[in-house]
Design a protein around this motif. Structure first.
Motif, PDB file in Angstrom:
ATOM      1  N   ALA A  57       0.405  10.528  -4.925  1.00  0.00           N
ATOM      2  CA  ALA A  57      -0.417   9.314  -4.898  1.00  0.00           C
ATOM      3  C   ALA A  57      -0.125   8.427  -6.106  1.00  0.00           C
ATOM      4  O   ALA A  57      -0.019   7.204  -5.974  1.00  0.00           O
ATOM      5  CB  ALA A  57      -1.901   9.671  -4.846  1.00  0.00           C
ATOM      6  N   LYS A  58       0.040   9.019  -7.261  1.00  0.00           N
ATOM      7  CA  LYS A  58       0.363   8.234  -8.466  1.00  0.00           C
ATOM      8  C   LYS A  58       1.722   7.557  -8.332  1.00  0.00           C
ATOM      9  O   LYS A  58       1.893   6.412  -8.738  1.00  0.00           O
ATOM     10  CB  LYS A  58       0.327   9.121  -9.707  1.00  0.00           C
ATOM     11  N   VAL A  89      -8.571   4.441  -2.496  1.00  0.00           N
ATOM     12  CA  VAL A  89      -7.882   5.489  -1.743  1.00  0.00           C
ATOM     13  C   VAL A  89      -8.630   5.682  -0.436  1.00  0.00           C
ATOM     14  O   VAL A  89      -9.861   5.699  -0.410  1.00  0.00           O
ATOM     15  CB  VAL A  89      -7.851   6.817  -2.536  1.00  0.00           C
ATOM     16  N   VAL A 130       0.810   8.485   1.558  1.00  0.00           N
ATOM     17  CA  VAL A 130       1.133   9.892   1.359  1.00  0.00           C
ATOM     18  C   VAL A 130       0.793  10.622   2.656  1.00  0.00           C
ATOM     19  O   VAL A 130      -0.349  10.575   3.118  1.00  0.00           O
ATOM     20  CB  VAL A 130       0.351  10.515   0.181  1.00  0.00           C
ATOM     21  N   VAL A 164      -3.841   3.450  -1.959  1.00  0.00           N
ATOM     22  CA  VAL A 164      -3.097   4.566  -1.378  1.00  0.00           C
ATOM     23  C   VAL A 164      -3.829   5.036  -0.132  1.00  0.00           C
ATOM     24  O   VAL A 164      -5.050   5.160  -0.130  1.00  0.00           O
ATOM     25  CB  VAL A 164      -2.974   5.739  -2.385  1.00  0.00           C
ATOM     26  N   GLN A 171       7.549   3.704  -1.612  1.00  0.00           N
ATOM     27  CA  GLN A 171       6.129   3.971  -1.773  1.00  0.00           C
ATOM     28  C   GLN A 171       5.548   4.767  -0.600  1.00  0.00           C
ATOM     29  O   GLN A 171       4.420   4.541  -0.176  1.00  0.00           O
ATOM     30  CB  GLN A 171       5.335   2.681  -1.976  1.00  0.00           C
ATOM     31  N   ARG A 195       1.719  -2.245   6.312  1.00  0.00           N
ATOM     32  CA  ARG A 195       1.047  -2.079   5.026  1.00  0.00           C
ATOM     33  C   ARG A 195       1.207  -3.222   4.038  1.00  0.00           C
ATOM     34  O   ARG A 195       0.652  -3.177   2.948  1.00  0.00           O
ATOM     35  CB  ARG A 195       1.467  -0.759   4.394  1.00  0.00           C
ATOM     36  N   VAL A 242      -6.281  -1.581   2.114  1.00  0.00           N
ATOM     37  CA  VAL A 242      -6.224  -0.201   2.593  1.00  0.00           C
ATOM     38  C   VAL A 242      -7.216   0.002   3.732  1.00  0.00           C
ATOM     39  O   VAL A 242      -6.889   0.632   4.737  1.00  0.00           O
ATOM     40  CB  VAL A 242      -6.507   0.799   1.446  1.00  0.00           C
ATOM     41  N   ILE A 272       0.851  -1.187   0.000  1.00  0.00           N
ATOM     42  CA  ILE A 272       0.000   0.000   0.000  1.00  0.00           C
ATOM     43  C   ILE A 272       0.890   1.241   0.000  1.00  0.00           C
ATOM     44  O   ILE A 272       1.846   1.340   0.765  1.00  0.00           O
ATOM     45  CB  ILE A 272      -0.928   0.003   1.229  1.00  0.00           C
ATOM     46  N   GLY A 273       0.554   2.189  -0.865  1.00  0.00           N
ATOM     47  CA  GLY A 273       1.273   3.454  -0.910  1.00  0.00           C
ATOM     48  C   GLY A 273       0.762   4.384   0.169  1.00  0.00           C
ATOM     49  O   GLY A 273      -0.430   4.385   0.498  1.00  0.00           O
ATOM     50  N   VAL A 283       3.262   6.566  -5.586  1.00  0.00           N
ATOM     51  CA  VAL A 283       3.337   5.506  -4.566  1.00  0.00           C
ATOM     52  C   VAL A 283       2.381   4.346  -4.842  1.00  0.00           C
ATOM     53  O   VAL A 283       2.474   3.307  -4.187  1.00  0.00           O
ATOM     54  CB  VAL A 283       3.086   6.050  -3.138  1.00  0.00           C
ATOM     55  N   ASP A 284       1.470   4.505  -5.787  1.00  0.00           N
ATOM     56  CA  ASP A 284       0.444   3.483  -6.035  1.00  0.00           C
ATOM     57  C   ASP A 284       0.975   2.376  -6.925  1.00  0.00           C
ATOM     58  O   ASP A 284       1.285   2.597  -8.091  1.00  0.00           O
ATOM     59  CB  ASP A 284      -0.792   4.119  -6.672  1.00  0.00           C
TER      60      ASP A 284
END
Length: 145
Positions: free
Chosen positions: A52-53, A86, A5, A61, A29, A104, A109, A2-3, A55-56
């Protein structure tokens, strides 16, 4: 994986970043986006979307922001509303962010949100009360043993 942010006002995100690196090491990530005085909220949203882009990897995310209802949380909420997989936690603290690095993998998520909310709330303690409990004398046994 999982990313993640992390975002917040002024240097919240980069401050948390340095602490997370000390606790959990360099993280893949995971990105940290400060909302500094020179940024507009539109620029903040652009930075959050770009992070977000990056790390996904397809597993989702999670945004962790400082103040629920603040600009970082509100702009992340906008992303949540138009992007699949998300999630967002407003009011994140250091134990939550550091544990996100460890928790993670092999989860969803939504499950990660549940785990981090439990960790975050359990880490908040009245330290005076904890000290008083620690300092209480042991009760004496009535039978003298």
């Amino acid at each position: 994986m999982i990313g993640i942010v992390v975002s917040g006002h002024i240097n919240f995100a980069t401050g948390v970043e340095s602490a997370v690196k000390a606790i959990a090491g360099e993280q893949e990530q995971m990105e940290f986006v400060d909302f500094v005085e020179s940024m507009s909220t539109d620029e903040l949203e652009q930075a959050l979307r770009a992070a977000a882009k990056r790390v996904d990897s397809g597993e989702g995310v999670l945004f962790l922001t400082d103040i629920p209802g603040g600009s970082p949380a509100n702009r992340a909420l906008t992303i949540l509303m138009d992007t699949e997989n998300v999630e967002l936690i407003g009011g994140a603290n250091l134990p939550m962010v550091a544990n996100a690095a460890f928790e993670r993998d092999d989860t969803t998520v939504k499950e990660l949100v549940t785990t981090l909310l439990e960790i975050g709330s359990s880490c908040m303690q009245d330290m005076r009360l904890q000290l008083e409990l620690f300092m209480e004398p042991e009760p004496e046994c009535e039978d003298g043993l």
